[in-house]
Design a protein around this motif. Structure first.
Motif, PDB file in Angstrom:
ATOM      1  N   PHE A 217       1.392  -6.089   0.917  1.00 14.30           N
ATOM      2  CA  PHE A 217       1.107  -4.573   1.262  1.00 14.30           C
ATOM      3  C   PHE A 217       2.383  -3.890   1.180  1.00 14.30           C
ATOM      4  CE2 PHE A 217       1.263  -7.438   5.000  1.00 14.30           C
ATOM      5  CZ  PHE A 217       2.181  -6.840   5.538  1.00 14.30           C
ATOM      6  N   VAL A 218       3.495  -4.090   0.927  1.00 13.14           N
ATOM      7  CA  VAL A 218       4.781  -3.440   1.604  1.00 13.14           C
ATOM      8  C   VAL A 218       5.003  -2.301   0.635  1.00 13.14           C
ATOM      9  CG1 VAL A 218       6.330  -4.647   0.170  1.00 13.14           C
ATOM     10  CG2 VAL A 218       7.198  -3.814   2.250  1.00 13.14           C
ATOM     11  N   ILE A 219       4.789  -2.366  -0.760  1.00 10.33           N
ATOM     12  CA  ILE A 219       5.071  -1.298  -1.655  1.00 10.33           C
ATOM     13  C   ILE A 219       4.018  -0.007  -0.841  1.00 10.33           C
ATOM     14  CG2 ILE A 219       4.956  -0.165  -3.995  1.00 10.33           C
ATOM     15  CD1 ILE A 219       7.114  -2.269  -3.503  1.00 10.33           C
ATOM     16  N   ASP A 220       2.857  -0.427  -0.692  1.00 11.85           N
ATOM     17  CA  ASP A 220       1.996   0.902  -0.321  1.00 11.85           C
ATOM     18  C   ASP A 220       2.485   1.557   1.008  1.00 11.85           C
ATOM     19  OD1 ASP A 220      -0.527   2.280  -0.437  1.00 11.85           O
ATOM     20  OD2 ASP A 220      -1.213   1.192   1.241  1.00 11.85           O
ATOM     21  N   LEU A 221       3.285   0.808   1.893  1.00  5.81           N
ATOM     22  CA  LEU A 221       3.767   1.461   3.062  1.00  5.81           C
ATOM     23  C   LEU A 221       5.194   2.101   2.801  1.00  5.81           C
ATOM     24  CD1 LEU A 221       3.253  -1.792   5.611  1.00  5.81           C
ATOM     25  CD2 LEU A 221       1.788   0.496   5.207  1.00  5.81           C
ATOM     26  N   CYS A 222       5.999   1.876   1.780  1.00  9.83           N
ATOM     27  CA  CYS A 222       7.165   2.353   1.583  1.00  9.83           C
ATOM     28  C   CYS A 222       7.288   3.693   0.870  1.00  9.83           C
ATOM     29  CB  CYS A 222       8.045   1.534   0.205  1.00  9.83           C
ATOM     30  SG  CYS A 222       8.736  -0.056   1.245  1.00  9.83           S
ATOM     31  N   GLY A 223       8.150   4.609   0.990  1.00 10.39           N
ATOM     32  CA  GLY A 223       8.016   5.817   0.295  1.00 10.39           C
ATOM     33  C   GLY A 223       9.362   6.862   0.662  1.00 10.39           C
ATOM     34  N   TYR A 224       9.373   7.918   0.254  1.00 10.37           N
ATOM     35  CA  TYR A 224      10.489   8.662   0.880  1.00 10.37           C
ATOM     36  C   TYR A 224       9.929   9.743   1.582  1.00 10.37           C
ATOM     37  CZ  TYR A 224      13.186   6.264  -2.841  1.00 10.37           C
ATOM     38  OH  TYR A 224      13.916   5.223  -3.589  1.00 10.37           O
TER      39      TYR A 224
ATOM     40  N   LEU B 191      12.962  -3.045  -5.180  1.00 13.13           N
ATOM     41  CA  LEU B 191      11.256  -3.277  -4.790  1.00 13.13           C
ATOM     42  C   LEU B 191      10.520  -2.577  -5.859  1.00 13.13           C
ATOM     43  CD1 LEU B 191      11.161  -3.007  -0.976  1.00 13.13           C
ATOM     44  CD2 LEU B 191      10.548  -4.801  -2.223  1.00 13.13           C
ATOM     45  N   GLY B 192      10.944  -1.772  -6.609  1.00  9.43           N
ATOM     46  CA  GLY B 192      10.223  -0.786  -7.554  1.00  9.43           C
ATOM     47  C   GLY B 192       9.326   0.198  -6.894  1.00  9.43           C
ATOM     48  N   VAL B 193       9.841   1.013  -5.678  1.00  7.32           N
ATOM     49  CA  VAL B 193       9.342   1.760  -5.143  1.00  7.32           C
ATOM     50  C   VAL B 193       9.660   3.228  -5.864  1.00  7.32           C
ATOM     51  CG1 VAL B 193       8.921   3.198  -2.957  1.00  7.32           C
ATOM     52  CG2 VAL B 193       9.609   0.935  -2.788  1.00  7.32           C
ATOM     53  N   PRO B 194       8.585   3.894  -6.426  1.00  9.54           N
ATOM     54  CA  PRO B 194       9.024   5.290  -7.075  1.00  9.54           C
ATOM     55  C   PRO B 194       9.733   6.179  -6.239  1.00  9.54           C
ATOM     56  CG  PRO B 194       6.604   4.506  -7.616  1.00  9.54           C
ATOM     57  CD  PRO B 194       7.130   3.720  -6.532  1.00  9.54           C
ATOM     58  N   GLN B 195      10.622   6.902  -6.766  1.00  8.09           N
ATOM     59  CA  GLN B 195      11.493   7.949  -5.728  1.00  8.09           C
ATOM     60  C   GLN B 195      10.378   9.057  -5.590  1.00  8.09           C
ATOM     61  OE1 GLN B 195      15.283   8.807  -6.814  1.00  8.09           O
ATOM     62  NE2 GLN B 195      15.849   6.881  -7.358  1.00  8.09           N
ATOM     63  N   ASP B 196       9.360   9.406  -6.439  1.00  7.07           N
ATOM     64  CA  ASP B 196       8.450  10.569  -6.110  1.00  7.07           C
ATOM     65  C   ASP B 196       7.228   9.983  -5.021  1.00  7.07           C
ATOM     66  OD1 ASP B 196       6.941   8.975  -7.589  1.00  7.07           O
ATOM     67  OD2 ASP B 196       6.560  10.677  -8.964  1.00  7.07           O
TER      68      ASP B 196
ATOM     69  N   ALA C  47       6.383   8.911   1.931  1.00  7.82           N
ATOM     70  CA  ALA C  47       6.441   7.840   2.860  1.00  7.82           C
ATOM     71  C   ALA C  47       4.918   8.089   3.382  1.00  7.82           C
ATOM     72  CB  ALA C  47       7.356   8.157   4.091  1.00  7.82           C
ATOM     73  N   ALA C  48       4.354   7.121   3.791  1.00  8.36           N
ATOM     74  CA  ALA C  48       3.144   6.884   4.418  1.00  8.36           C
ATOM     75  C   ALA C  48       3.074   7.250   5.764  1.00  8.36           C
ATOM     76  CB  ALA C  48       2.703   5.410   4.658  1.00  8.36           C
ATOM     77  N   GLN C  49       1.732   8.174   6.230  1.00  7.69           N
ATOM     78  CA  GLN C  49       1.582   8.714   7.350  1.00  7.69           C
ATOM     79  C   GLN C  49       0.988   7.539   8.474  1.00  7.69           C
ATOM     80  OE1 GLN C  49       2.550  12.129   8.136  1.00  7.69           O
ATOM     81  NE2 GLN C  49       3.348  11.834   5.794  1.00  7.69           N
ATOM     82  N   SER C  50       1.757   7.767   9.656  1.00  8.81           N
ATOM     83  CA  SER C  50       1.184   6.699  10.576  1.00  8.81           C
ATOM     84  C   SER C  50       1.342   5.330  10.286  1.00  8.81           C
ATOM     85  CB  SER C  50      -0.255   7.034  11.086  1.00  8.81           C
ATOM     86  OG  SER C  50      -0.470   8.119  11.431  1.00  8.81           O
ATOM     87  N   VAL C  51       2.670   4.910   9.783  1.00  2.44           N
ATOM     88  CA  VAL C  51       2.743   3.753   8.995  1.00  2.44           C
ATOM     89  C   VAL C  51       2.573   2.515   9.896  1.00  2.44           C
ATOM     90  CG1 VAL C  51       5.284   3.824   9.840  1.00  2.44           C
ATOM     91  CG2 VAL C  51       4.557   2.526   7.383  1.00  2.44           C
ATOM     92  N   ASP C  52       2.809   2.980  11.139  1.00  2.00           N
ATOM     93  CA  ASP C  52       2.421   1.677  12.201  1.00  2.00           C
ATOM     94  C   ASP C  52       0.907   1.186  12.329  1.00  2.00           C
ATOM     95  OD1 ASP C  52       5.255   1.720  12.885  1.00  2.00           O
ATOM     96  OD2 ASP C  52       4.669   2.848  14.487  1.00  2.00           O
ATOM     97  N   LYS C  53       0.197   1.900  12.235  1.00  2.00           N
ATOM     98  CA  LYS C  53      -1.331   1.530  12.268  1.00  2.00           C
ATOM     99  C   LYS C  53      -1.768   1.160  10.834  1.00  2.00           C
ATOM    100  CE  LYS C  53      -2.759   4.627  15.944  1.00  2.00           C
ATOM    101  NZ  LYS C  53      -3.424   3.460  16.824  1.00  2.00           N
TER     102      LYS C  53
END
Length: 293
Positions: A5-12, A38-43, A46-52
């Protein structure tokens, strides 16, 4: 392999990796290399409320992966320690703050409403006076109890971001009924900040000192890339069993690519020692270990 699930949580965020400290240029450089690998797109924002979102994703993934190897385990998010049998006694103070004698109060109410009106002029004990004296004594005792409670430290109840318990071996607690046995608890920290770095270690120390029974496996799970911050958390005195990383193999590659040269090699070597000593472990190790509990 990184956690699924990590890619879904990553972002800029504002052009910087969401794991990076905006005031630390090396953190941004390492975070960029880490996300690229990891292959996280630069565009990708970032996930909102990443903790929950993270805790929900981890509960779902752990539950799925453990369903075959350890079907007796239950994975839950946001649990209080007193919900488990080793820590049920922590409810005692909260119970004291509440009405400890509702049955006596109910009995007095019945005395006042049913018996006193029927006594009339009959000789003997004055039931109305007796009821008033009993209520005054109860109020005085309640005031003394609350004054003592007010003198005690008011600490926030300890919570686990993710808990793994074993309900099929629940012990019976005379005050709390049947409670599950906590086998593992995790503190989730997406990144590590200096002002909150000690929180997981403090929580681990309290869990160890407050338990009545076997100590659960307790660790921090993080996405922090900086070796220095991981070292400050992981090279402790036993408050944490270890630190799990959501994408450790990829982070190792990123650290080896960025931490080159004499000025940075010391941090790289310290990081690798943590991995070799198993103070820092991959998310796959978390799943495998919990499956043995």
């Amino acid at each position: 392999m990184p956690a699924p699930f990590v890619i879904d949580l990553c972002g800029y965020r504002d052009g910087r990796p969401s794991t990076s400290d905006k005031n630390d240029s090396l953190s941004i450089e390492l975070g960029q290399a880490f996300f690229d690998m990891l292959g996280v797109p630069q565009d990708k924002p970032a996930a909102q409320s990443v903790d929950k979102k993270w805790s929900a994703a981890m509960v779902e993934d752990l539950g799925r992966q453990l369903s075959d190897v350890a079907p007796h385990l239950v994975v839950r998010a946001e649990r209080r320690l007193e919900e488990f049998e080793q820590y049920a006694h922590l409810k005692a103070l909260k119970s004291l703050a509440e009405d400890t004698a509702p049955e006596v109060s109910d009995a007095l109410s019945r005395l006042e409403m049913e018996l006193v009106p029927r006594q009339g002029a009959a000789p003997g004990i004055d039931l109305a006076e007796l009821a008033a004296d009993l209520r005054a004594a109860m109020a005085a005792a309640d005031d003394r109890r609350r004054a003592l409670i007010d003198l005690l430290a008011d600490e926030s109840p300890l919570r686990l971001d993710v808990a793994v318990d074993r309900p099929d071996t629940a012990a019976r607690n005379t005050n709390s009924g049947v409670l599950p046995h906590l086998v593992a608890g995790f503190s989730l920290k997406w990144s590590l900040r200096t002002d909150r770095l000690q929180d997981p270690r403090t929580q681990g120390a309290k869990m160890a000192s407050m338990r009545r029974g076997r100590m659960p496996h307790f660790a921090t799970v993080t996405m922090e890339p900086r070796p220095y911050m991981l070292g400050r958390l992981g090279r402790g005195t036993g408050d944490l069993d270890c630190v799990y990383h959501l994408a450790l193999p990829t982070l190792i590659d990123a650290v080896e690519a960025v931490y080159v040269g004499p000025a940075r090699s010391k941090q790289r070597d310290m990081f690798m020692r943590m991995v070799e000593q198993r103070r820092l472990r991959d998310y796959d190790d978390l799943v495998a270990y919990v499956g043995t509990l």
